[in-house]
Write a protein that holds these residues in place. Sequence first.
Motif, mmCIF file in Angstrom:
data_model
loop_
_atom_site.group_PDB
_atom_site.id
_atom_site.type_symbol
_atom_site.label_atom_id
_atom_site.label_comp_id
_atom_site.label_asym_id
_atom_site.label_seq_id
_atom_site.Cartn_x
_atom_site.Cartn_y
_atom_site.Cartn_z
ATOM 1 N N CYS A 1 0.828 -1.207 0.000
ATOM 2 C CA CYS A 1 0.000 0.000 0.000
ATOM 3 C C CYS A 1 0.865 1.261 0.000
ATOM 4 C CB CYS A 1 -0.909 0.023 1.228
ATOM 5 S SG CYS A 1 -2.126 -1.313 1.285
ATOM 6 N N HIS A 2 0.272 2.331 -0.552
ATOM 7 C CA HIS A 2 0.991 3.601 -0.640
ATOM 8 C C HIS A 2 0.104 4.787 -0.265
ATOM 9 C CE1 HIS A 2 2.389 0.625 -3.619
ATOM 10 N NE2 HIS A 2 3.587 1.015 -3.264
ATOM 11 N N SER A 3 -1.168 4.540 0.009
ATOM 12 C CA SER A 3 -2.095 5.638 0.287
ATOM 13 C C SER A 3 -3.224 5.158 1.194
ATOM 14 C CB SER A 3 -2.701 6.152 -1.023
ATOM 15 O OG SER A 3 -3.530 5.149 -1.609
ATOM 16 N N ALA A 4 -4.017 6.120 1.676
ATOM 17 C CA ALA A 4 -5.148 5.789 2.539
ATOM 18 C C ALA A 4 -6.171 4.945 1.795
ATOM 19 C CB ALA A 4 -5.795 7.070 3.057
ATOM 20 N N GLU A 5 -6.392 5.248 0.505
ATOM 21 C CA GLU A 5 -7.363 4.502 -0.284
ATOM 22 C C GLU A 5 -6.927 3.048 -0.446
ATOM 23 O OE1 GLU A 5 -7.761 8.675 -0.732
ATOM 24 O OE2 GLU A 5 -6.017 7.417 -1.185
ATOM 25 N N GLU A 6 -5.655 2.834 -0.672
ATOM 26 C CA GLU A 6 -5.152 1.468 -0.832
ATOM 27 C C GLU A 6 -5.208 0.705 0.491
ATOM 28 O OE1 GLU A 6 -1.326 1.712 -2.693
ATOM 29 O OE2 GLU A 6 -2.118 2.680 -4.496
ATOM 30 N N PRO B 1 13.017 8.390 0.378
ATOM 31 C CA PRO B 1 13.370 8.134 -1.025
ATOM 32 C C PRO B 1 14.256 6.898 -1.133
ATOM 33 C CG PRO B 1 13.672 10.446 -0.473
ATOM 34 C CD PRO B 1 13.424 9.723 0.828
ATOM 35 N N THR B 2 14.082 6.121 -2.184
ATOM 36 C CA THR B 2 14.865 4.909 -2.380
ATOM 37 C C THR B 2 15.445 4.869 -3.788
ATOM 38 O OG1 THR B 2 12.979 3.631 -3.174
ATOM 39 C CG2 THR B 2 13.358 3.634 -0.807
ATOM 40 N N PRO B 3 16.612 4.215 -3.955
ATOM 41 C CA PRO B 3 17.210 4.089 -5.291
ATOM 42 C C PRO B 3 16.319 3.315 -6.265
ATOM 43 C CG PRO B 3 18.813 3.576 -3.576
ATOM 44 C CD PRO B 3 17.489 3.694 -2.905
ATOM 45 N N ALA C 1 10.829 9.531 -6.724
ATOM 46 C CA ALA C 1 9.681 9.436 -5.804
ATOM 47 C C ALA C 1 10.101 9.915 -4.418
ATOM 48 C CB ALA C 1 9.181 8.001 -5.734
ATOM 49 N N SER C 2 9.409 10.914 -3.921
ATOM 50 C CA SER C 2 9.735 11.422 -2.592
ATOM 51 C C SER C 2 9.089 10.539 -1.533
ATOM 52 C CB SER C 2 9.242 12.862 -2.438
ATOM 53 O OG SER C 2 7.841 12.920 -2.611
ATOM 54 N N GLY C 3 9.746 10.406 -0.401
ATOM 55 C CA GLY C 3 9.186 9.606 0.675
ATOM 56 C C GLY C 3 8.078 10.356 1.393
ATOM 57 N N MET C 4 7.142 9.603 2.008
ATOM 58 C CA MET C 4 6.023 10.222 2.715
ATOM 59 C C MET C 4 6.447 10.793 4.055
ATOM 60 S SD MET C 4 3.806 6.946 4.080
ATOM 61 C CE MET C 4 3.491 6.342 2.426
ATOM 62 N N VAL D 1 1.268 -2.842 10.235
ATOM 63 C CA VAL D 1 1.861 -2.142 9.095
ATOM 64 C C VAL D 1 3.379 -2.140 9.207
ATOM 65 C CG1 VAL D 1 1.982 0.030 7.809
ATOM 66 C CG2 VAL D 1 -0.147 -0.610 8.973
ATOM 67 N N TYR D 2 4.034 -2.622 8.152
ATOM 68 C CA TYR D 2 5.494 -2.535 8.071
ATOM 69 C C TYR D 2 5.882 -1.288 7.290
ATOM 70 C CZ TYR D 2 6.132 -7.364 9.701
ATOM 71 O OH TYR D 2 6.154 -8.528 10.441
ATOM 72 N N ALA D 3 6.784 -0.491 7.846
ATOM 73 C CA ALA D 3 7.324 0.664 7.140
ATOM 74 C C ALA D 3 8.296 0.176 6.072
ATOM 75 C CB ALA D 3 8.036 1.594 8.114
ATOM 76 N N LEU D 4 8.248 0.803 4.913
ATOM 77 C CA LEU D 4 9.032 0.349 3.764
ATOM 78 C C LEU D 4 9.638 1.548 3.050
ATOM 79 C CD1 LEU D 4 9.667 -2.115 1.800
ATOM 80 C CD2 LEU D 4 7.619 -1.413 0.561
ATOM 81 N N GLY D 5 10.863 1.392 2.572
ATOM 82 C CA GLY D 5 11.459 2.422 1.734
ATOM 83 C C GLY D 5 12.604 3.174 2.390
ATOM 84 N N GLY D 6 13.851 2.798 2.035
ATOM 85 C CA GLY D 6 15.018 3.513 2.526
ATOM 86 C C GLY D 6 15.304 3.312 3.996
ATOM 87 N N LEU D 7 14.852 2.193 4.568
ATOM 88 C CA LEU D 7 14.986 1.970 6.008
ATOM 89 C C LEU D 7 15.962 0.836 6.312
ATOM 90 C CD1 LEU D 7 11.191 2.189 6.903
ATOM 91 C CD2 LEU D 7 12.883 4.032 6.897
ATOM 92 N N SER D 8 16.452 0.817 7.547
ATOM 93 C CA SER D 8 17.339 -0.239 8.018
ATOM 94 C C SER D 8 16.858 -0.711 9.390
ATOM 95 C CB SER D 8 18.784 0.279 8.101
ATOM 96 O OG SER D 8 18.868 1.390 8.980
ATOM 97 N N LEU D 9 17.525 -1.721 9.930
ATOM 98 C CA LEU D 9 17.067 -2.292 11.201
ATOM 99 C C LEU D 9 17.010 -1.288 12.358
ATOM 100 C CD1 LEU D 9 18.690 -5.862 11.162
ATOM 101 C CD2 LEU D 9 16.391 -5.158 10.470
ATOM 102 N N PRO D 10 17.940 -0.331 12.449
ATOM 103 C CA PRO D 10 17.809 0.661 13.526
ATOM 104 C C PRO D 10 16.526 1.491 13.452
ATOM 105 C CG PRO D 10 20.059 0.656 12.697
ATOM 106 C CD PRO D 10 19.256 -0.206 11.769
ATOM 107 N N ASP D 11 15.864 1.480 12.279
ATOM 108 C CA ASP D 11 14.616 2.233 12.140
ATOM 109 C C ASP D 11 13.414 1.512 12.742
ATOM 110 O OD1 ASP D 11 15.469 4.591 10.626
ATOM 111 O OD2 ASP D 11 15.946 3.164 9.033
ATOM 112 N N ILE D 12 13.612 0.284 13.211
ATOM 113 C CA ILE D 12 12.503 -0.453 13.820
ATOM 114 C C ILE D 12 11.928 0.322 15.005
ATOM 115 C CG2 ILE D 12 11.898 -2.508 15.167
ATOM 116 C CD1 ILE D 12 13.730 -4.122 13.372
#
Length: 319
Positions: A237-242, A261-263, A268-271, A287-298
């Motif tokens: 998902c990427h939006s409230a509608e989805e 932002p991710t390579p 595409a800008s990050g939310m 919900v899992y956060a996705l995009g440009g993240l690493s384990l310390p972001d948990i």
Amino acid sequence: MTTVREIHVAVGVIFREGKVLIARRPDHVHQGGLLEFPGGKVEAGETVQQALVREIFEETGLRIAPEALEPVIEVRHDYGDKRVFLDVWEASSAEGIPEGREGQKVRWVEVGKLADSDFPAANRPIIRALRLPRQYAITGAAAGVEAYLEQLEQALHSAGPELCLLRAPELSDDTYAQLAAWSLESCIANNVKLMLHGAPSLLEQFPGACGLHLPWHQARQHSVRPVSGDYLLAVSCHSAEEIAHATQLQADFITLGPVRPTPSHPGASGMGWNRFQELVAASGVPVYALGGLSLPDIAEARSRGGQGVAGISFWWPST
């Protein structure tokens, strides 16, 4: 028309030696006879942590420090005659021996033995959140099937994730199926649960997989849950509608991003974390956060109401 007021309920998931504390609701109350996690209404002027400390002590005699509580999930559910907002927090340290101070039976139960049918319907997302890990490992790119398998074996041995998504959109259906067969064998050998990525028919080919992850272009084609409750169902998902559509499909969890932002998505800008938190609060599913993240972001994802982080870079070997 009578407006049904939403009741803010603080819910406590108390862990001890790998088990959680549950109680049986008295027969005469709403949803009587079913199991529940301890907690109760948040009174005026109380924080949810204050309410949980008070309610858990009143119900079970256990003492919990407010700072020991960590957010799990927020769930809104409409029973028709009653609307509830379950504000769920967990604690791994509680002093005392629990007892049913209000006449209810209490006991410790392994998370894997919690059954949806034993709880009120609003508790289903809570049970999912407790069963899911903090990280959702997604496979990355590789130069061919053989290289894919080599990198998967390396990643499984070095990172040891609990839950893995076999994502390879660049492959043909036949090649993906071949890769899925070999990957499933490797994951089972390493005690890792494998999610497949694509159409529901994949689970007919590979019933040993633990579930299906629907990319959005697949999810939008369905109006009801396309897989049985024996499997996990995830949606990108990427939006409230989805997110609303994923909820309609009774998804067990979703991925949401990109947060940064991710390579893989140039331009595409990050939310950002604030928008992520807003969307999570309205989701009602893990919900899992996705995009440009690493384990310390948990820790950040958890503080924003998320289940944890999903991604490739934190576990997949670089080519």
